[in-house]
Motif scaffolding. Structure first.
Motif, PDB file in Angstrom:
ATOM      1  N   GLY A  64       0.786  -1.228   0.000  1.00  0.00           N
ATOM      2  CA  GLY A  64       0.000   0.000   0.000  1.00  0.00           C
ATOM      3  C   GLY A  64       0.820   1.281   0.000  1.00  0.00           C
ATOM      4  O   GLY A  64       0.270   2.374   0.085  1.00  0.00           O
ATOM      5  N   LYS A  65       2.131   1.165  -0.118  1.00  0.00           N
ATOM      6  CA  LYS A  65       3.021   2.329  -0.079  1.00  0.00           C
ATOM      7  C   LYS A  65       3.762   2.443  -1.417  1.00  0.00           C
ATOM      8  O   LYS A  65       4.251   1.450  -1.943  1.00  0.00           O
ATOM      9  N   VAL A  66       3.847   3.658  -1.958  1.00  0.00           N
ATOM     10  CA  VAL A  66       4.577   3.886  -3.198  1.00  0.00           C
ATOM     11  C   VAL A  66       6.070   3.918  -2.876  1.00  0.00           C
ATOM     12  O   VAL A  66       6.509   4.635  -1.977  1.00  0.00           O
ATOM     13  N   VAL A  67       6.840   3.085  -3.593  1.00  0.00           N
ATOM     14  CA  VAL A  67       8.280   2.969  -3.380  1.00  0.00           C
ATOM     15  C   VAL A  67       9.003   3.110  -4.720  1.00  0.00           C
ATOM     16  O   VAL A  67       8.390   3.015  -5.784  1.00  0.00           O
ATOM     17  N   THR A  68      10.314   3.319  -4.637  1.00  0.00           N
ATOM     18  CA  THR A  68      11.124   3.421  -5.841  1.00  0.00           C
ATOM     19  C   THR A  68      12.345   2.515  -5.723  1.00  0.00           C
ATOM     20  O   THR A  68      12.765   2.173  -4.610  1.00  0.00           O
ATOM     21  N   SER A  69      12.879   2.152  -6.850  1.00  0.00           N
ATOM     22  CA  SER A  69      14.163   1.459  -6.895  1.00  0.00           C
ATOM     23  C   SER A  69      14.720   1.592  -8.298  1.00  0.00           C
ATOM     24  O   SER A  69      14.002   1.931  -9.241  1.00  0.00           O
ATOM     25  N   LYS A  70      15.994   1.327  -8.404  1.00  0.00           N
ATOM     26  CA  LYS A  70      16.634   1.215  -9.709  1.00  0.00           C
ATOM     27  C   LYS A  70      16.819  -0.270  -9.976  1.00  0.00           C
ATOM     28  O   LYS A  70      16.826  -1.078  -9.048  1.00  0.00           O
ATOM     29  N   GLU A  71      16.984  -0.590 -11.251  1.00  0.00           N
ATOM     30  CA  GLU A  71      17.098  -2.007 -11.634  1.00  0.00           C
ATOM     31  C   GLU A  71      18.031  -2.125 -12.822  1.00  0.00           C
ATOM     32  O   GLU A  71      18.083  -1.233 -13.679  1.00  0.00           O
ATOM     33  N   LYS A  72      18.783  -3.217 -12.840  1.00  0.00           N
ATOM     34  CA  LYS A  72      19.577  -3.560 -14.017  1.00  0.00           C
ATOM     35  C   LYS A  72      19.547  -5.073 -14.203  1.00  0.00           C
ATOM     36  O   LYS A  72      19.285  -5.820 -13.260  1.00  0.00           O
ATOM     37  N   ILE A  73      19.807  -5.497 -15.413  1.00  0.00           N
ATOM     38  CA  ILE A  73      19.800  -6.929 -15.736  1.00  0.00           C
ATOM     39  C   ILE A  73      21.150  -7.515 -15.359  1.00  0.00           C
ATOM     40  O   ILE A  73      22.192  -7.010 -15.774  1.00  0.00           O
ATOM     41  N   THR A  82      14.788 -17.229 -18.747  1.00  0.00           N
ATOM     42  CA  THR A  82      15.059 -16.713 -17.412  1.00  0.00           C
ATOM     43  C   THR A  82      15.804 -15.379 -17.509  1.00  0.00           C
ATOM     44  O   THR A  82      16.726 -15.244 -18.321  1.00  0.00           O
ATOM     45  N   ILE A  83      15.378 -14.423 -16.696  1.00  0.00           N
ATOM     46  CA  ILE A  83      16.056 -13.131 -16.601  1.00  0.00           C
ATOM     47  C   ILE A  83      16.255 -12.824 -15.122  1.00  0.00           C
ATOM     48  O   ILE A  83      15.320 -12.945 -14.328  1.00  0.00           O
ATOM     49  N   THR A  84      17.467 -12.424 -14.748  1.00  0.00           N
ATOM     50  CA  THR A  84      17.763 -12.043 -13.374  1.00  0.00           C
ATOM     51  C   THR A  84      18.008 -10.541 -13.333  1.00  0.00           C
ATOM     52  O   THR A  84      18.836 -10.016 -14.089  1.00  0.00           O
ATOM     53  N   TYR A  85      17.264  -9.879 -12.462  1.00  0.00           N
ATOM     54  CA  TYR A  85      17.384  -8.436 -12.276  1.00  0.00           C
ATOM     55  C   TYR A  85      17.987  -8.161 -10.905  1.00  0.00           C
ATOM     56  O   TYR A  85      17.717  -8.881  -9.945  1.00  0.00           O
ATOM     57  N   ILE A  86      18.757  -7.089 -10.802  1.00  0.00           N
ATOM     58  CA  ILE A  86      19.254  -6.607  -9.525  1.00  0.00           C
ATOM     59  C   ILE A  86      18.522  -5.303  -9.240  1.00  0.00           C
ATOM     60  O   ILE A  86      18.504  -4.395 -10.078  1.00  0.00           O
ATOM     61  N   LEU A  87      17.901  -5.210  -8.066  1.00  0.00           N
ATOM     62  CA  LEU A  87      17.241  -3.982  -7.633  1.00  0.00           C
ATOM     63  C   LEU A  87      18.110  -3.308  -6.588  1.00  0.00           C
ATOM     64  O   LEU A  87      18.697  -3.990  -5.731  1.00  0.00           O
ATOM     65  N   PHE A  88      18.194  -1.983  -6.632  1.00  0.00           N
ATOM     66  CA  PHE A  88      19.054  -1.248  -5.708  1.00  0.00           C
ATOM     67  C   PHE A  88      18.587   0.202  -5.599  1.00  0.00           C
ATOM     68  O   PHE A  88      17.714   0.646  -6.333  1.00  0.00           O
ATOM     69  N   PHE A  99      19.535  -7.539  -3.525  1.00  0.00           N
ATOM     70  CA  PHE A  99      18.129  -7.808  -3.794  1.00  0.00           C
ATOM     71  C   PHE A  99      18.022  -8.199  -5.265  1.00  0.00           C
ATOM     72  O   PHE A  99      18.121  -7.350  -6.153  1.00  0.00           O
ATOM     73  N   LYS A 100      17.857  -9.483  -5.527  1.00  0.00           N
ATOM     74  CA  LYS A 100      17.739 -10.001  -6.886  1.00  0.00           C
ATOM     75  C   LYS A 100      16.327 -10.519  -7.120  1.00  0.00           C
ATOM     76  O   LYS A 100      15.733 -11.137  -6.240  1.00  0.00           O
ATOM     77  N   LEU A 101      15.857 -10.291  -8.316  1.00  0.00           N
ATOM     78  CA  LEU A 101      14.550 -10.760  -8.734  1.00  0.00           C
ATOM     79  C   LEU A 101      14.763 -11.631  -9.967  1.00  0.00           C
ATOM     80  O   LEU A 101      15.283 -11.164 -10.980  1.00  0.00           O
ATOM     81  N   ILE A 102      14.387 -12.900  -9.867  1.00  0.00           N
ATOM     82  CA  ILE A 102      14.572 -13.834 -10.971  1.00  0.00           C
ATOM     83  C   ILE A 102      13.207 -14.171 -11.565  1.00  0.00           C
ATOM     84  O   ILE A 102      12.300 -14.614 -10.855  1.00  0.00           O
TER      85      ILE A 102
END
Length: 152
Positions: A64-73, A82-88, A99-102
């Motif tokens: 319920g809260k608006v958040v931000t992050s940057k991401e790269k592959i 399959t794609i793995t993203y890094i959020l930071f 923080f990785k998102l696969i």
């Protein structure tokens, strides 16, 4: 509490698996048009959304809260879908060192398919709780995306 963790969820899909992989592999900028909780995306650094050196900025809703992050592959495997993203940065860095998102498209022999999301993270310290809100976010976004890809 462990500082390292992994959470995952597998969500059955109805839209063609090829549409799913194409969206995340070649049209990532369009995710905001398919998922209600993705508020805004923009290319922060680089010239191509899908290049490993490019950095994207995301604004989305968690718990319920608006958040931000940057991401790269971090990695991309077309054969395994399959794609793995890094959020930071943004709302990630105060809580997580890593923080990785696969994202994975799973095609079963019976013709059914699903999307598998895996979060791999390392907390800054033991007071940080696991990112369960992100699992709920990914679930809701997956339902939205699937419904929109079926219409397309």
């Amino acid at each position: 509490m462990a500082l390292n963790g992994k959470l995952g969820i597998e969500i059955p899909i109805h839209a063609p698996p090829s549409k799913w992989f194409n969206l995340f592999a070649k049209q990532l900028h369009d995710v905001q048009n398919h998922a209600e909780r993705v508020h805004h995306t923009k290319l922060h650094e680089g010239e191509n959304w899908h290049h490993k050196d490019s950095i994207k900025q995301w604004t989305f809703e968690i718990d319920g809260k608006v958040v931000t992050s940057k991401e790269k592959i971090e990695s991309f495997d077309e054969d395994k879908k399959t794609i793995t993203y890094i959020l930071f940065d943004g709302d990630i860095s105060p809580y997580y060192k890593i923080f990785k998102l696969i994202f994975e498209v799973v095609e079963n022999e019976d013709g059914s398919a699903s999307i598998k999301w895996t979060l791999e993270y390392e907390n800054i310290d033991d007071s940080v709780k696991p990112p369960y809100g992100y699992v709920e976010y990914l679930t809701k976004c997956s339902w939205d995306i699937d419904a929109n890809l079926l219409k397309a």
